[in-house]
Motif scaffolding. Structure first.
Motif, PDB file in Angstrom:
ATOM      1  N   CYS A 104       7.864  -7.952   8.715  1.00 18.10           N
ATOM      2  CA  CYS A 104       6.461  -7.495   8.721  1.00 18.10           C
ATOM      3  C   CYS A 104       5.985  -7.276  10.158  1.00 18.10           C
ATOM      4  CB  CYS A 104       5.581  -8.539   8.036  1.00 18.10           C
ATOM      5  SG  CYS A 104       3.828  -8.212   8.222  1.00 18.10           S
ATOM      6  N   ILE A 105       5.461  -6.080  10.444  1.00 18.12           N
ATOM      7  CA  ILE A 105       5.008  -5.800  11.813  1.00 18.12           C
ATOM      8  C   ILE A 105       3.514  -6.084  11.976  1.00 18.12           C
ATOM      9  CG2 ILE A 105       6.816  -4.129  12.386  1.00 18.12           C
ATOM     10  CD1 ILE A 105       4.662  -1.928  11.754  1.00 18.12           C
ATOM     11  N   GLN A 106       2.893  -6.664  10.967  1.00 21.93           N
ATOM     12  CA  GLN A 106       1.506  -7.122  11.039  1.00 21.93           C
ATOM     13  C   GLN A 106       0.527  -5.979  11.284  1.00 21.93           C
ATOM     14  OE1 GLN A 106       1.163 -10.818  11.423  1.00 21.93           O
ATOM     15  NE2 GLN A 106       3.329 -11.156  11.473  1.00 21.93           N
ATOM     16  N   CYS A 107       0.819  -4.812  10.708  1.00 20.56           N
ATOM     17  CA  CYS A 107      -0.058  -3.661  10.953  1.00 20.56           C
ATOM     18  C   CYS A 107      -1.352  -3.747  10.145  1.00 20.56           C
ATOM     19  CB  CYS A 107       0.669  -2.362  10.626  1.00 20.56           C
ATOM     20  SG  CYS A 107       1.125  -2.221   8.889  1.00 20.56           S
ATOM     21  N   GLY A 108      -1.365  -4.508   9.061  1.00 15.43           N
ATOM     22  CA  GLY A 108      -2.595  -4.691   8.279  1.00 15.43           C
ATOM     23  C   GLY A 108      -2.886  -3.572   7.298  1.00 15.43           C
ATOM     24  N   LEU A 112       9.383  -3.695   1.458  1.00 18.55           N
ATOM     25  CA  LEU A 112       8.718  -4.963   1.794  1.00 18.55           C
ATOM     26  C   LEU A 112       7.523  -5.141   0.847  1.00 18.55           C
ATOM     27  CD1 LEU A 112       7.897  -6.193   5.387  1.00 18.55           C
ATOM     28  CD2 LEU A 112       6.596  -6.878   3.416  1.00 18.55           C
ATOM     29  N   TYR A 147       0.208 -11.894   7.759  1.00 21.78           N
ATOM     30  CA  TYR A 147      -0.543 -11.488   6.568  1.00 21.78           C
ATOM     31  C   TYR A 147      -0.068 -12.278   5.352  1.00 21.78           C
ATOM     32  CZ  TYR A 147      -3.098  -7.989   9.014  1.00 21.78           C
ATOM     33  OH  TYR A 147      -3.974  -7.381   9.886  1.00 21.78           O
ATOM     34  N   CYS A 188      -1.552  -2.998   4.439  1.00 27.42           N
ATOM     35  CA  CYS A 188      -1.579  -3.518   3.062  1.00 27.42           C
ATOM     36  C   CYS A 188      -2.954  -4.136   2.746  1.00 27.42           C
ATOM     37  CB  CYS A 188      -0.471  -4.555   2.859  1.00 27.42           C
ATOM     38  SG  CYS A 188      -0.464  -5.847   4.094  1.00 27.42           S
ATOM     39  N   CYS A 239       3.043   0.255   2.984  1.00 25.88           N
ATOM     40  CA  CYS A 239       3.756  -0.515   4.009  1.00 25.88           C
ATOM     41  C   CYS A 239       4.827   0.353   4.683  1.00 25.88           C
ATOM     42  CB  CYS A 239       4.409  -1.747   3.379  1.00 25.88           C
ATOM     43  SG  CYS A 239       5.322  -2.705   4.588  1.00 25.88           S
ATOM     44  N   ILE A 267       4.609  -7.723   0.314  1.00 24.84           N
ATOM     45  CA  ILE A 267       3.936  -8.890   0.909  1.00 24.84           C
ATOM     46  C   ILE A 267       3.589  -9.933  -0.155  1.00 24.84           C
ATOM     47  CG2 ILE A 267       1.617  -7.838   0.773  1.00 24.84           C
ATOM     48  CD1 ILE A 267       2.763  -9.935   3.727  1.00 24.84           C
TER      49      ILE A 267
END
Ligand code: SF4
Ligand code: SF4
Length: 295
Positions: free
Chosen positions: A220-224, A210, A186, A226, A205, A212
């Protein structure tokens, strides 16, 4: 619908994962590391095997899959396939302030049910489903294991989720040290300086501290989440979110093509090692054999 679309990869893997332990024919399973009868069941066939060898094969299988995922998918797995991220999405969906108490109770029940199903299925790869149901009813070791795993999963989701992902998860740590680039990273992009400094992206988040907007962070676990939070900020003025995923193809050539090559070599090596171990006559003779007719 959006929830299903966002979690489509996880659901596509979850369904076969839940179903496989139930599939069997002629008394043997599609895949079962059968610890209660000391045998490995694969594609409806079985090979008797000692407990230690079975533990070795199970660990190799688990580690092999984790390593292959880390080398090929990296954090694409975290954002799309990890149960932890799925539960984070579920929690965001049902935990909103404006949701009614009934919907929150429904959400918690669904989360508890799914966590228990995952724990049940995980243990059901080591003991047949019939025996596992029996173990749950009589509260023997396997039954307690399912209960313990379910409680741990629910407690982790509610209490230490982001902290676990950032500091404890062995998969995340492995991805962090492998010399490969991350997938689906992201990115904050604001050329027109539209950011309202609302901190919506930071507050939602799951990873502690964190932001971004300061650039890529290895935690970042890239969960989306944010991206969705920022999307909502600009929804009224129909502007797009300032945070976007960099949609790289999983099979894209470049830094990670090396990872895919290593993953393929690992699959071949692990399969060969597994077959050689299983066919070793001396080892087979030393097994605690329950049913020689299996041969
Ligand atoms: S920065 Fe965004 S994508 Fe990364 S963990 Fe936080 S909310 Fe999820
Ligand atoms: S949610 Fe969007 S507008 Fe708000 S601080 Fe984050 S990037 Fe800026």
């Amino acid at each position: 619908m959006k929830f299903l679309r966002d979690n489509r990869f996880f659901l596509a893997v979850l369904i076969p994962f839940l179903l496989i332990p139930w599939i069997s024919w002629d008394g043997f399973h599609l895949l079962l590391f059968n610890f209660s009868h000391n045998r490995l069941e694969l594609l409806g066939m079985a090979t008797e095997i000692s407990t230690y060898a079975l533990i070795g094969i199970t660990v190799l299988f688990g580690l092999g899959i984790a390593l292959i995922c880390a080398l090929s998918l990296s954090r694409f797995y975290c954002g799309t396939l990890c149960p932890n991220t799925f539960f984070a999405h579920l929690l965001t969906l049902f935990g909103k302030k404006k949701k009614s108490l009934l919907s929150k109770i429904g959400g918690f029940s669904l989360l508890t049910f799914l966590a228990s199903m995952l724990a049940f299925s995980l243990v059901a790869y080591g003991i047949s489903t019939d025996e596992l149901i029996d173990a749950l009813m009589h509260l023997t070791f396997a039954g307690w294991l399912v209960i313990l795993l379910s409680v741990l999963m629910i407690a982790e989701v509610y209490m230490v989720q982001g902290w676990y992902c950032a500091y404890l998860c062995p998969y995340g740590a492995t991805c962090a040290i492998l010399p490969i680039e991350d997938r689906l990273t992201y990115r904050f992009d604001d050329p027109n300086i539209n950011c309202t400094e609302c901190e919506g992206c930071v507050k939602i988040c799951p990873i502690p501290n964190l932001d971004i907007r300061h650039g890529f962070d290895i935690r970042c676990i890239q969960c989306g989440l944010c991206e969705v939070a920022c999307e909502k900020v600009f929804a009224k003025c129909t502007r797009p979110s300032l945070i976007h995923p960099e949609k790289r193809s999983i099979l894209r050539a470049g830094g990670r093509s090396m990872g895919i090559a290593v993953a393929i070599i690992l699959i071949i090596l692990l399969t060969t090692a597994g077959v050689v171990t299983l066919l070793d006559e001396e080892r087979l003779e030393s097994c605690r054999l329950e049913n020689r007719a299996l041969y």
